[in-house]
Scaffold this motif. Structure first.
Motif, short mmCIF file in Angstrom:
data_model
loop_
_atom_site.label_atom_id
_atom_site.label_comp_id
_atom_site.label_asym_id
_atom_site.label_seq_id
_atom_site.Cartn_x
_atom_site.Cartn_y
_atom_site.Cartn_z
N HIS A 184 9.02 -8.20 2.20
CA HIS A 184 8.76 -6.86 2.72
C HIS A 184 7.82 -6.86 3.92
O HIS A 184 7.37 -5.81 4.36
CB HIS A 184 8.24 -5.92 1.63
N GLU A 224 11.21 5.71 3.08
CA GLU A 224 10.55 5.31 4.32
C GLU A 224 9.44 6.28 4.69
O GLU A 224 8.37 5.86 5.14
CB GLU A 224 11.57 5.19 5.45
N ASN A 225 9.67 7.58 4.50
CA ASN A 225 8.63 8.56 4.79
C ASN A 225 7.46 8.42 3.83
O ASN A 225 6.31 8.58 4.22
CB ASN A 225 9.19 9.99 4.71
N ILE A 260 6.37 5.66 2.34
CA ILE A 260 5.58 4.48 2.71
C ILE A 260 4.73 4.78 3.94
O ILE A 260 3.55 4.43 4.00
CB ILE A 260 6.49 3.26 2.91
N ALA A 261 5.30 5.47 4.93
CA ALA A 261 4.55 5.84 6.13
C ALA A 261 3.38 6.75 5.77
O ALA A 261 2.27 6.58 6.30
CB ALA A 261 5.46 6.50 7.14
#
Length: 89
Positions: free
Chosen positions: A9, A63-64, A66-67
């Protein structure tokens, strides 16, 4: 326990612990996962002098999530030590 290996990752990890170097230069140690539609995470500075635990709703997309989690880590653990932002991005 803080010795890391490469991972798929993009961040080094070891014994289930993720090791991140934040933009302000601080290295933090943590672990995260998912539970019933939520992304969970906890991270701390060495020695446990500053910690952060957070939970983000899963409807935001992985993804959002994690951001958002990364932004929370930087805001809390770097504080005023954050590098200055460039006005163009």
């Amino acid at each position: 326990m803080r010795r890391s290996t490469s991972s798929d990752h993009g961040r080094p990890d070891g014994l289930g612990m993720i090791i991140m170097k934040l933009p302000c230069g601080i290295t933090v140690y943590g672990h995260g996962g998912t539970l019933d539609g939520y992304l969970t995470g906890v991270t701390a500075r060495s020695g446990g002098t500053h910690t952060l635990a957070c939970v983000i709703n899963g409807s935001w997309g992985a993804e959002n999530q994690i951001a958002l989690m990364d932004k929370a880590y930087i805001a809390e653990l770097c504080g005023s030590r954050q590098p200055p932002r460039r006005p163009w991005g």
